[in-house]
Design an enzyme around this catalytic site. Structure first.
Site, mmCIF file in Angstrom:
data_model
loop_
_atom_site.group_PDB
_atom_site.id
_atom_site.type_symbol
_atom_site.label_atom_id
_atom_site.label_comp_id
_atom_site.label_asym_id
_atom_site.label_seq_id
_atom_site.Cartn_x
_atom_site.Cartn_y
_atom_site.Cartn_z
ATOM 1 N N ARG A 4 0.824 -1.207 0.000
ATOM 2 C CA ARG A 4 0.000 0.000 0.000
ATOM 3 C C ARG A 4 0.856 1.254 0.000
ATOM 4 O O ARG A 4 0.545 2.242 -0.633
ATOM 5 C CB ARG A 4 -0.844 -0.013 1.280
ATOM 6 C CG ARG A 4 -2.273 0.309 1.129
ATOM 7 C CD ARG A 4 -2.810 0.802 2.441
ATOM 8 N NE ARG A 4 -2.241 2.107 2.742
ATOM 9 C CZ ARG A 4 -2.685 3.232 2.170
ATOM 10 N NH1 ARG A 4 -3.646 3.169 1.280
ATOM 11 N NH2 ARG A 4 -2.164 4.394 2.466
ATOM 12 N N PRO B 202 -7.452 6.556 2.855
ATOM 13 C CA PRO B 202 -7.580 7.360 1.633
ATOM 14 C C PRO B 202 -6.297 8.150 1.327
ATOM 15 O O PRO B 202 -5.388 8.213 2.166
ATOM 16 C CB PRO B 202 -8.727 8.310 1.970
ATOM 17 C CG PRO B 202 -8.763 8.363 3.440
ATOM 18 C CD PRO B 202 -8.290 7.052 3.941
ATOM 19 N N ILE B 203 -6.236 8.699 0.118
ATOM 20 C CA ILE B 203 -5.054 9.515 -0.247
ATOM 21 C C ILE B 203 -5.487 10.909 -0.695
ATOM 22 O O ILE B 203 -4.799 11.581 -1.467
ATOM 23 C CB ILE B 203 -4.215 8.818 -1.356
ATOM 24 C CG1 ILE B 203 -5.085 8.523 -2.587
ATOM 25 C CG2 ILE B 203 -3.555 7.561 -0.830
ATOM 26 C CD1 ILE B 203 -4.299 8.064 -3.786
ATOM 27 N N ASP B 204 -6.657 11.350 -0.187
ATOM 28 C CA ASP B 204 -7.182 12.662 -0.606
ATOM 29 C C ASP B 204 -6.207 13.798 -0.294
ATOM 30 O O ASP B 204 -6.031 14.715 -1.102
ATOM 31 C CB ASP B 204 -8.532 12.915 0.071
ATOM 32 C CG ASP B 204 -8.442 12.752 1.588
ATOM 33 O OD1 ASP B 204 -7.962 11.702 2.037
ATOM 34 O OD2 ASP B 204 -8.814 13.697 2.315
ATOM 35 N N ASP C 63 1.251 2.384 15.624
ATOM 36 C CA ASP C 63 1.868 1.119 15.200
ATOM 37 C C ASP C 63 2.301 0.248 16.369
ATOM 38 O O ASP C 63 2.728 -0.882 16.156
ATOM 39 C CB ASP C 63 3.082 1.384 14.295
ATOM 40 C CG ASP C 63 2.662 1.915 12.966
ATOM 41 O OD1 ASP C 63 3.530 2.388 12.209
ATOM 42 O OD2 ASP C 63 1.454 1.880 12.672
ATOM 43 N N ARG D 85 6.531 -8.631 6.567
ATOM 44 C CA ARG D 85 6.662 -7.331 5.899
ATOM 45 C C ARG D 85 7.375 -6.323 6.795
ATOM 46 O O ARG D 85 7.934 -5.345 6.314
ATOM 47 C CB ARG D 85 5.275 -6.790 5.527
ATOM 48 C CG ARG D 85 4.573 -7.625 4.476
ATOM 49 C CD ARG D 85 3.241 -7.042 4.123
ATOM 50 N NE ARG D 85 3.356 -5.626 3.802
ATOM 51 C CZ ARG D 85 2.303 -4.851 3.591
ATOM 52 N NH1 ARG D 85 1.093 -5.351 3.682
ATOM 53 N NH2 ARG D 85 2.459 -3.580 3.293
HETATM 54 C C1 EPZ Z 1 2.422 5.666 7.756
HETATM 55 O O1 EPZ Z 1 1.269 5.304 7.017
HETATM 56 C C2 EPZ Z 1 3.077 4.358 8.178
HETATM 57 N N1 EPZ Z 1 3.475 3.598 6.996
HETATM 58 C C3 EPZ Z 1 2.082 3.544 9.013
HETATM 59 O O2 EPZ Z 1 2.755 2.363 9.441
HETATM 60 C C4 EPZ Z 1 1.684 4.362 10.241
HETATM 61 O O3 EPZ Z 1 0.709 3.658 10.970
HETATM 62 C C5 EPZ Z 1 1.112 5.716 9.797
HETATM 63 O O4 EPZ Z 1 2.067 6.399 8.949
HETATM 64 C C6 EPZ Z 1 0.793 6.619 10.978
HETATM 65 O O5 EPZ Z 1 1.952 6.831 11.727
HETATM 66 C C7 EPZ Z 1 4.631 3.940 6.365
HETATM 67 O O6 EPZ Z 1 5.326 4.878 6.760
HETATM 68 C C8 EPZ Z 1 5.030 3.109 5.191
HETATM 69 P P1 EPZ Z 1 -0.968 8.566 7.520
HETATM 70 P P2 EPZ Z 1 0.423 6.445 6.212
HETATM 71 O O7 EPZ Z 1 -1.084 9.143 6.163
HETATM 72 O O8 EPZ Z 1 1.367 7.445 5.661
HETATM 73 C C9 EPZ Z 1 -5.630 9.404 7.154
HETATM 74 C C10 EPZ Z 1 3.058 0.059 9.768
HETATM 75 O O9 EPZ Z 1 2.486 -0.782 10.469
HETATM 76 N N2 EPZ Z 1 -5.347 9.946 5.821
HETATM 77 O O10 EPZ Z 1 -0.157 9.280 8.562
HETATM 78 O O11 EPZ Z 1 -0.489 5.742 5.281
HETATM 79 C C11 EPZ Z 1 -5.386 7.899 7.239
HETATM 80 O O12 EPZ Z 1 -6.524 7.195 6.774
HETATM 81 C C12 EPZ Z 1 2.242 1.088 9.004
HETATM 82 O O13 EPZ Z 1 4.308 0.143 9.622
HETATM 83 C C13 EPZ Z 1 -6.377 10.530 5.103
HETATM 84 O O14 EPZ Z 1 -7.516 10.584 5.553
HETATM 85 O O15 EPZ Z 1 -0.407 7.068 7.414
HETATM 86 C C14 EPZ Z 1 -5.151 7.698 8.711
HETATM 87 O O16 EPZ Z 1 -6.405 7.627 9.379
HETATM 88 C C15 EPZ Z 1 0.752 0.916 9.254
HETATM 89 N N3 EPZ Z 1 -6.113 11.041 3.870
HETATM 90 C C16 EPZ Z 1 -4.428 8.981 9.127
HETATM 91 O O17 EPZ Z 1 -4.678 9.940 8.089
HETATM 92 C C17 EPZ Z 1 -4.864 11.021 3.318
HETATM 93 O O18 EPZ Z 1 -4.674 11.525 2.191
HETATM 94 C C18 EPZ Z 1 -2.919 8.809 9.257
HETATM 95 O O19 EPZ Z 1 -2.447 8.269 8.063
HETATM 96 C C19 EPZ Z 1 -3.822 10.409 4.053
HETATM 97 C C20 EPZ Z 1 -4.085 9.885 5.306
#
Ligand code: EPZ
Length: 420
Positions: free
Chosen positions: A92, A122-124, A308, A400
């Site tokens: 992902r 999401p990636i909005d 995490d 992973r």
């Molecule tokens: C990173 O994921 C980490 N992954 C995750 O680790 C970690 O849990 C997370 O950051 C939070 O610290 C990597 O670094 C590869 P976010 P990421 O964007 O970037 C929402 C693990 O186990 N959001 O900070 O995907 C999202 O849904 C993994 O190693 C939006 O709504 O996390 C979440 O609720 C799991 N829209 C919150 O923000 C967006 O465009 C935080 O997500 C982006 C995110």
């Protein structure tokens, strides 16, 4: 898929050298795409997600070489801007490549990353920021995403949540944009600082990582020979310390950054562990036979308690002497693994974003299934603390994020083996 067989009852004891951070090496590998030259990375963890990222870089035209923890990436001759769907689906977090490919190639085609066990994800925020910088986003049908930008321009971006991935994508996309890009409410995780350090070695003018406001001055083509050592994995360190806490053990972890795990150590001390910090990145933990409950723990962005580590600490609390409440504020659905813990006898009820954990005297081994990386780690911890034998399937998820987990834990006294 292989299975892990865990026989509970052993107190963990010994020393574990902590490897490089998965969530630091992945964005740094994406950043090597910015370099019209060869980047050398050291202290890289040997994980399936890293192998997948190397496959993606190769598909884009990079020449990559991996010798244990050392990785070389020559990105001087990119031949494609299409991230293969089968690889993007496997990991992902491949979405963090988007910004780097867009910056270097002016376009990128990637499959929409699906949600996963812990939420929609999401990636909005990523896409809104890139559009603000002048990119055109075309959500093609059948789940593909085409983003094009003849020239990105710097601008001020306010994230409505300090998203780690969105922060990383914007930092990378801003590298060759016209003028300055400012990211406000940026994520402050140590992995963001590590990315900034690498980008500085590429010659990028980037400042502010760790402060919540990051500034990037767009520059010209990059031709550099950076050598960069990846920071230690704070979640792997926290996971093994939690396993020692759950088994009444005494563990030494080496090669850690004390500040990166401060909130994790604070929690382990609150439930009754003795934690000591020594020079040179050595931390020791002594755990009592029975742990105390945590009246309330909320996960939050760094430097708060990391999401995490939430499954692992819930697993530790399932045998504590009382009732704990853990609130997950980052992801909307990150308690699914508790159904598996209940098969081992844990008494956990989930109400929305809160889990109520009533500590039990004993957990009993059972057959359980890992469905995500950190939930899988929680099952290993529970199996180590349970009586009898626990069989864990879905070990691919665990691989992973944890290098040879059964070898590492066996070396400190755990009875755990992998069976195909
Ligand atoms: C990173 O994921 C980490 N992954 C995750 O680790 C970690 O849990 C997370 O950051 C939070 O610290 C990597 O670094 C590869 P976010 P990421 O964007 O970037 C929402 C693990 O186990 N959001 O900070 O995907 C999202 O849904 C993994 O190693 C939006 O709504 O996390 C979440 O609720 C799991 N829209 C919150 O923000 C967006 O465009 C935080 O997500 C982006 C995110």
């Amino acid at each position: 898929m292989s299975n892990l067989i865990v026989t509970g009852g052993s107190r963990l004891s010994g020393i574990i050298e902590i490897p490089g951070a998965k969530n630091a090496v992945l964005p740094v590998l994406a950043a090597t795409l910015l370099n019209n030259g060869t980047s050398i990375l050291e202290n890289c963890p040997e994980l399936d997600d890293v192998l997948t990222m190397l496959e993606i870089l190769t598909a884009l035209g990079c020449r990559t070489k991996r010798e244990g923890p050392r990785i070389e990436v020559d990105a001087s001759n990119l031949t494609s801007s299409v991230i293969p769907e089968v690889l993007a689906k496997r990991m992902r977090s491949s979405i963090i490549i988007l910004g780097a490919v867009l910056a270097r190639c002016g376009e990128v085609l990637v499959s929409y990353p699906g949600g996963c066990e812990i939420g929609l994800r999401p990636i909005d925020m990523h896409l809104r920021a890139l559009e603000q910088m002048g990119a055109e986003v075309d959500g093609l049908n059948h789940g593909m995403l085409k983003v094009t930008a003849s020239k990105l321009h710097g601008c001020e971006i306010l994230l409505d949540y300090p998203s780690v991935g969105a922060t990383e994508n914007i930092m990378l996309a801003a590298t060759f944009a016209e003028g300055e890009t400012i990211i406000r409410n940026a994520a402050k995780e140590p992995e963001i600082e590590d990315l900034q350090e690498f980008m500085k070695k590429l010659g990028v003018n980037v400042t502010g990582a760790g402060t919540g406001v990051i500034r990037i001055q767009g520059g010209k083509e990059i031709k550099a020979e950076p050598v960069h050592k990846i920071i230690p994995d704070r979640i792997v360190a926290g996971t093994y310390l939690a396993a020692a806490a759950a088994t009444g053990g005494s563990l030494v972890v080496a090669g850690v950054e004390y500040d990166h795990i401060g909130s994790i150590l604070y929690c382990l001390k609150r439930i009754g562990c003795t934690v000591k910090n020594y020079q040179g990145g050595v931390v020791t933990l002594e755990a009592p036979a029975r742990l105390k409950p945590l009246d309330l723990l909320r996960t939050s962005p760094y430097p708060g308690f990391p999401t995490d580590m939430q499954p692992q600490i819930v697993s530790v609390l399932s045998r504590s002497a009382g009732t704990s409440v853990v609130v997950e504020t980052v992801f909307e659905n990150r308690f699914r693994y508790t159904e598996q813990l209940q098969k081992l006898g844990a008494d956990i009820s989930v109400q929305g974003r809160a889990a109520i954990i009533r500590g039990v005297e004993k957990l009993r081994g059972a057959e359980v299934e890992a469905r995500d990386l950190r939930g899988g780690a929680a099952l290993i911890i529970a199996g180590l603390a349970a009586e009898g034998e626990t069989k864990i399937s879905g070990v691919g998820y665990i691989d992973r994020g944890y290098e040879r987990v059964e070898e590492v834990l066996s070396k400190v006294g755990a009875k755990i083996r992998r069976v195909e």
